[in-house]
Design a protein around this motif. Structure first.
Motif, PDB file in Angstrom:
ATOM      1  N   LEU A 342      -0.056  -9.243  -0.514  1.00 32.93           N
ATOM      2  CA  LEU A 342      -0.490  -8.147   0.019  1.00 32.93           C
ATOM      3  C   LEU A 342       0.260  -7.848   1.340  1.00 32.93           C
ATOM      4  O   LEU A 342       0.244  -6.621   1.872  1.00 32.93           O
ATOM      5  CB  LEU A 342      -2.133  -8.134   0.505  1.00 32.93           C
ATOM      6  CG  LEU A 342      -2.962  -8.011  -0.903  1.00 32.93           C
ATOM      7  CD1 LEU A 342      -4.254  -8.026  -0.380  1.00 32.93           C
ATOM      8  CD2 LEU A 342      -2.630  -6.533  -1.637  1.00 32.93           C
ATOM      9  N   ALA A 343       0.728  -8.769   1.836  1.00 31.89           N
ATOM     10  CA  ALA A 343       1.447  -8.539   3.601  1.00 31.89           C
ATOM     11  C   ALA A 343       2.757  -7.754   2.974  1.00 31.89           C
ATOM     12  O   ALA A 343       3.266  -7.086   4.053  1.00 31.89           O
ATOM     13  CB  ALA A 343       1.807  -9.871   3.828  1.00 31.89           C
ATOM     14  N   PHE A 344       3.371  -7.706   2.047  1.00 28.84           N
ATOM     15  CA  PHE A 344       4.544  -6.942   1.910  1.00 28.84           C
ATOM     16  C   PHE A 344       4.298  -5.556   1.135  1.00 28.84           C
ATOM     17  O   PHE A 344       5.149  -4.905   0.887  1.00 28.84           O
ATOM     18  CB  PHE A 344       5.256  -7.707   0.509  1.00 28.84           C
ATOM     19  CG  PHE A 344       5.689  -9.094   1.239  1.00 28.84           C
ATOM     20  CD1 PHE A 344       6.967  -9.057   1.785  1.00 28.84           C
ATOM     21  CD2 PHE A 344       5.070 -10.144   1.261  1.00 28.84           C
ATOM     22  CE1 PHE A 344       7.741 -10.106   2.479  1.00 28.84           C
ATOM     23  CE2 PHE A 344       5.803 -11.434   1.747  1.00 28.84           C
ATOM     24  CZ  PHE A 344       7.015 -11.428   2.403  1.00 28.84           C
ATOM     25  N   VAL A 345       3.186  -5.297   1.162  1.00 30.07           N
ATOM     26  CA  VAL A 345       2.598  -3.792   0.710  1.00 30.07           C
ATOM     27  C   VAL A 345       2.763  -2.867   1.959  1.00 30.07           C
ATOM     28  O   VAL A 345       1.708  -3.057   2.714  1.00 30.07           O
ATOM     29  CB  VAL A 345       1.261  -3.892   0.098  1.00 30.07           C
ATOM     30  CG1 VAL A 345       1.026  -2.443  -0.428  1.00 30.07           C
ATOM     31  CG2 VAL A 345       1.284  -4.575  -1.301  1.00 30.07           C
ATOM     32  N   GLY A 346       3.772  -2.063   2.187  1.00 33.82           N
ATOM     33  CA  GLY A 346       3.954  -1.446   3.321  1.00 33.82           C
ATOM     34  C   GLY A 346       2.627  -0.498   3.474  1.00 33.82           C
ATOM     35  O   GLY A 346       2.265   0.030   4.523  1.00 33.82           O
ATOM     36  N   LYS A 347       2.311   0.354   2.561  1.00 30.04           N
ATOM     37  CA  LYS A 347       1.086   1.390   2.427  1.00 30.04           C
ATOM     38  C   LYS A 347      -0.253   0.659   3.006  1.00 30.04           C
ATOM     39  O   LYS A 347      -0.912   1.448   3.618  1.00 30.04           O
ATOM     40  CB  LYS A 347       1.259   1.893   1.232  1.00 30.04           C
ATOM     41  CG  LYS A 347       2.409   2.958   0.966  1.00 30.04           C
ATOM     42  CD  LYS A 347       1.995   3.740  -0.244  1.00 30.04           C
ATOM     43  CE  LYS A 347       3.219   4.713  -0.626  1.00 30.04           C
ATOM     44  NZ  LYS A 347       3.493   5.685   0.712  1.00 30.04           N
ATOM     45  N   LEU A 348      -0.182  -0.388   3.001  1.00 28.51           N
ATOM     46  CA  LEU A 348      -1.538  -1.010   3.204  1.00 28.51           C
ATOM     47  C   LEU A 348      -1.518  -1.155   4.838  1.00 28.51           C
ATOM     48  O   LEU A 348      -2.770  -0.856   5.163  1.00 28.51           O
ATOM     49  CB  LEU A 348      -1.812  -2.694   2.689  1.00 28.51           C
ATOM     50  CG  LEU A 348      -2.908  -3.440   3.146  1.00 28.51           C
ATOM     51  CD1 LEU A 348      -4.078  -2.736   2.591  1.00 28.51           C
ATOM     52  CD2 LEU A 348      -2.954  -4.743   2.745  1.00 28.51           C
ATOM     53  N   GLY A 349      -0.636  -1.649   5.397  1.00 30.34           N
ATOM     54  CA  GLY A 349      -0.550  -1.473   6.984  1.00 30.34           C
ATOM     55  C   GLY A 349      -0.759  -0.001   7.506  1.00 30.34           C
ATOM     56  O   GLY A 349      -1.329   0.026   8.426  1.00 30.34           O
TER      57      GLY A 349
END
Length: 456
Positions: A342-349
């Motif tokens: 999940l750390a690599f999901v840009g839209k999450l941040g």
């Protein structure tokens, strides 16, 4: 007995969903720390996963715990970021992790009773209280719609108070009335309620009307007609490398932050005792408290070296383990892997950064207050007479130095705030005579601490 309920490490693909579920329980508190402190939530997810895996390697995969963002460091991180910037603050946090390593070495040599003598409740209790109180004004400013230092308006006051009130009350009533899984995620539900309220206020035109009529007075006005904008989410890539930040040397930050680690280091004992009681195994003996403390410390230093908040064992996850009786430590491996992905999901941040400031302010009011109460409870449960001159002197000086803003210029560095409180407390406890001071501790260490989020 199924493999899920066994305490032996057994890594199986079919447990991936259960591991993701464990991460969901910790998710709200995990990302709350970076959102409050100005750090990157995607980095926090990555370092939580990496730190948990490192902890498992050091403890030989024997303890079913998940490591993630520590609440005890919120206040010093906020102060450090405002004073020295993120890289210097990371230097202090990395050093705090090394304090855990030093303590683990001392435990190997002298035994765990050494910590109880050097850091009794008469020291740790007021230090925890200082952690909760020193930045209480920041929580109030944010709940009222201002920046953390109160210098500018981000949201009109009336709008901010509505949002903060909804977030705060939802968190309180969830912790009081929630059942099962719901009771494990009061902070997440509080944030969700505050976010939903913000969307409703935007959709009804209330936000725009309040902003148009708002008088900022003498402060800067950074308010906008809409509380939430999805433009940054649309612009953010689906996949993106977390924005890692590497530490730079700062002795002043080290001396300020390292003493803060005293409280969560002591609390670590309680965490390990708690998960041992849940699973029916004595983790203090195997893999040993010295190894669990070493794993926690190295995970904290690793997180700081990448720009993430310090790590600690999560009581929400321990509660979920008790509820599901999923004692297999490999499930936490899956939780860690899920966090890293999940750390690599840009839209999450990008989505997390759209949460309005008053939502965080409402949560912080309860959070900082709860940390303070935990400090009080540490003193109460110890049963020491605080009116005895020695105890009175230690507690009083720690509180006044910390909350009052006492600081000392030590030629090359300035020591103050939480750091000074911790140092002065340890020094006073070691040098003041202990005749009839009621200092002997109970046999069991108080399992409560500033990172027990399920108390909220």
């Amino acid at each position: 007995m199924s493999n899920v309920h066994s305490t032996e490490y057994n890594f199986r693909p079919k447990d991936a969903l259960l591991g993701a579920q464990m991460l969901f329980v910790a998710f709200g508190a995990l990302v709350l720390v970076p959102l409050l402190t100005g750090l990157d939530p995607n980095v926090a997810l990555f370092t939580a996963g990496a730190g948990t895996l490192l902890f498992q390697v050091i403890t030989r995969g024997k303890v079913p715990v998940f490591l993630a963002s520590s609440f005890a460091f919120i206040a010093p991180i906020i102060y450090g970021v405002q004073t020295w910037g993120i890289p210097s603050t990371m230097c202090g946090l990395a050093a705090a992790g090394l304090l855990y390593v030093i303590l683990s070495v001392l435990i190997r040599i002298y035994g765990s009773n050494m910590l109880r003598r050097v850091l009794p409740p008469v020291v740790t209790g007021p230090v925890i209280m200082v952690i909760g109180l020193i930045l209480a004004p920041t929580a109030v400013h944010m709940a009222m719609g201002r920046t953390g230092d109160g210098s500018a308006w981000l949201v009109p006051n009336i709008t901010a108070m509505i949002i903060a009130g909804v977030a705060l009350l939802t968190t309180i009533f969830t912790s009081l009335l929630g059942k099962g899984w719901i009771k494990l995620i009061p902070i997440m539900l509080g944030i969700a309620a505050g976010y939903a309220t913000s969307l409703i206020l935007d959709a009804t035109g209330f936000s725009a009307a309040q902003q148009a009529a708002f008088d900022p007075g003498q402060l800067q006005n950074w308010t906008a007609p809409a509380l939430i904008s999805f433009g940054k989410i649309a612009e953010a890539p689906i996949l993106e490398m977390p924005k890692f930040t590497f530490p730079t040397w700062n002795l002043e930050a080290i001396l300020f932050i390292v003493p803060v680690a005293i409280a969560p280091a002591i609390e670590h004992f309680g965490d390990i005792l708690a998960i041992g009681g849940i699973s029916g195994k004595d983790y203090v003996k195997d893999p040993g408290i010295q190894n669990t403390l070493l794993g926690d410390g190295l995970a904290t230093s690793l997180a700081a070296c990448l720009g993430g908040p310090p790590n600690t064992t999560y009581s929400e996850v321990s509660g979920a383990v008790a509820l599901t009786r999923a004692f297999n430590p490999a499930i936490m491996t899956w939780a860690a892997i899920t966090a890293i992905i999940l750390a690599f999901v840009g839209k999450l941040g990008a989505f997390l950064n759209t949460i309005p400031v008053p939502v965080m302010g409402g949560i912080m009011i309860l959070l900082f207050g709860a940390i303070t109460v935990i400090g009080i409870n540490t003193l109460v449960r110890a049963g020491n007479d605080l009116m005895l001159p020695r105890n009175l002197a230690i507690v009083a000086i720690i509180l006044v130095f910390g909350i009052g803003g006492m600081s000392f210029d030590l030629i090359v560095v300035k020591l103050g705030g939480i750091g000074l409180s911790g140092v002065i407390g340890v020094v006073l406890n070691l040098i003041l005579p202990c005749k009839d001071c009621n200092e002997p501790l109970p046999d069991e260490i108080n399992p409560s601490g500033p990172d027990h989020h399920t108390d909220l």
